[in-house]
Design a protein around this motif. Structure first.
Motif, short mmCIF file in Angstrom:
data_model
loop_
_atom_site.label_atom_id
_atom_site.label_comp_id
_atom_site.label_asym_id
_atom_site.label_seq_id
_atom_site.Cartn_x
_atom_site.Cartn_y
_atom_site.Cartn_z
N CYS A 156 0.84 -1.20 0.00
CA CYS A 156 0.00 0.00 0.00
C CYS A 156 0.88 1.25 0.00
N LYS A 157 0.67 2.10 -0.98
CA LYS A 157 1.48 3.32 -1.10
C LYS A 157 1.09 4.37 -0.05
N SER A 158 -0.14 4.33 0.38
CA SER A 158 -0.60 5.34 1.35
C SER A 158 0.12 5.22 2.69
N CYS A 159 0.41 3.97 3.10
CA CYS A 159 1.04 3.76 4.41
C CYS A 159 2.40 3.08 4.30
N ASN A 160 2.89 2.93 3.04
CA ASN A 160 4.17 2.24 2.81
C ASN A 160 4.18 0.83 3.37
N GLY A 161 3.01 0.21 3.37
CA GLY A 161 2.91 -1.19 3.79
C GLY A 161 2.81 -1.43 5.27
#
Length: 386
Positions: A156-161
């Motif tokens: 997930c790019k929003s939370c960097n995984g």
């Protein structure tokens, strides 16, 4: 620079047992461990090199492919170095192979009594993906590069995984204190016994998310698409599997991505048939050309080739074009092209043609006179493919 042989790296032979391979890796891991060699880049590379060799040789399927095809059969799909283990960082190595040392995160810690690297946190690995790649005989012969769009789980790019809404939404697990593991002491007849298990509250991550990411809802992964470049080595065959480390599904909460398994599917050629590393072409001649001889062009993998048909060529004769077949994976050797001569008998004749052949019917040269040295078709095929 070419990669070293995995057996040489571990100092074992191809006939070494799984236990011998495991012991050899364990010995090298202790010798070159970063904690024992702080700041020594050469030792760190040898540590990673040993882990890469063990990753392949400890896996029966990967070991079989490596024994048969060498480095190209294992990593040709990835291109460049580190495609099937060399790209692992320290956490990858500790999480995947820590079990052979009987400890938590660090193999060195298990032997020398240090604290667990990363607090003993369990690192989750994403699942593997399998795809089929269809190749023409020309692509197989020369090797090729394919760009494939793969639908899979991506970080997930929003939370960097991480799965958290932001940095302040992550806290240390209250159950394990951030170690990722809980210890339990049990009284037995032999005294107290201490056991360690993955923390049930944080599943070994050592952290708790107080506010989940809105995009992935705390999973750290989302469904997405990635374009992957696959370098196929020359000489692969139908049914062969290649693997790309870290190109499978992303793992939750920043874990290790799974692998991408590429299954090779060979598209049948219009005129050439593959037999191992050789290719076979059926050349049909009328009996006049076979009797008088001629020059003719035949298709090959690389284009056209002109061959000479000697006068009196018999049906079933096999001609060889040296080095016009398929190369062996990870080798300079190349197969041949075999040309199978078929004499075509006309199915319908007009009156003039029939009259000419009637005159020749009783000619002594038209009577079959096989010699002792004329081999049968099966003998010739056996001879060419041995």
């Amino acid at each position: 620079m070419s990669k070293r042989d995995f057996y040489d790296i571990l100092g074992v032979t191809k006939s070494a047992s799984a236990d011998e391979i495991k012991k050899a890796y364990r010995k090298l891991a202790i010798k070159y461990h970063p904690d024992k060699n702080p700041g020594d880049k050469a030792a760190e590379e040898k540590f990673k090199e040993a882990a890469e060799a063990y990753e392949i040789l400890s896996n029966p399927e990967k070991k079989q492919r490596y024994d048969q095809f060498g480095h190209a059969g294992m990593g040709g799909a990835g291109g460049g170095g580190g495609q099937y283990g060399g790209s692992m960082n320290m956490e990858d190595i500790f999480s995947q192979f820590g079990d052979i040392f009987g400890g938590g995160g660090s193999p060195f810690d298990s032997f020398f009594g240090g604290g667990q690297r990363g607090g003993g946190r369990r690192v989750v690995k994403g699942s593997n993906l399998r795809i089929k790649v269809k190749l023409t005989l020309e692509e197989i012969s020369n090797g090729t590069e394919k760009k494939i769009k793969v639908n899979k789980q991506i970080s997930c790019k929003s939370c960097n995984g991480t799965g958290a809404k932001d940095k302040s939404s992550v806290s240390t697990c209250g159950t394990c204190g951030g170690s990722g593991a809980v210890r339990k002491v049990t009284n037995t007849i032999l005294g107290q016994m201490q056991t360690t298990a993955t923390c049930p509250n944080c599943n070994g991550s050592g952290q708790q998310i107080t506010a989940k990411c809105n995009s992935c809802h705390g999973d750290g992964v989302v469904r997405g698409e990635e374009t992957i470049t696959i370098n196929i080595p020359a000489g692969v065959s139908d049914g062969m599997q290649l693997s790309m480390s870290g190109k499978g599904n992303a793992a939750p909460n920043g874990g290790i991505p799974g692998d991408l398994i590429i299954l090779i599917e060979e598209i049948p050629h219009e005129t050439l048939k593959r037999e191992g590393n050789n290719v076979v072409y059926d050349l049909h001649l009328n009996f006049v050309d076979a009797a008088l001889g001629m020059s003719v062009e035949v298709p090959t993998i690389d284009g056209k080739a002109k061959i000479k048909i000697e006068p009196g060529t018999q049906s079933g004769k096999l001609l060889r074009l040296k080095g016009k077949g398929i190369p062996e994976v990870n080798s300079y050797h190349r197969g041949d092209q075999i040309i199978h001569i078929n004499i075509w008998t006309p199915k319908a004749l007009n009156a003039e043609e029939r009259a000419i052949l009637e005159k020749l019917r009783d000619s002594s040269n038209f009577k079959p006179q096989p010699g002792k040295n004329d081999k049968s078709f099966f003998e010739r095929m056996k001879e060419y493919f041995e």
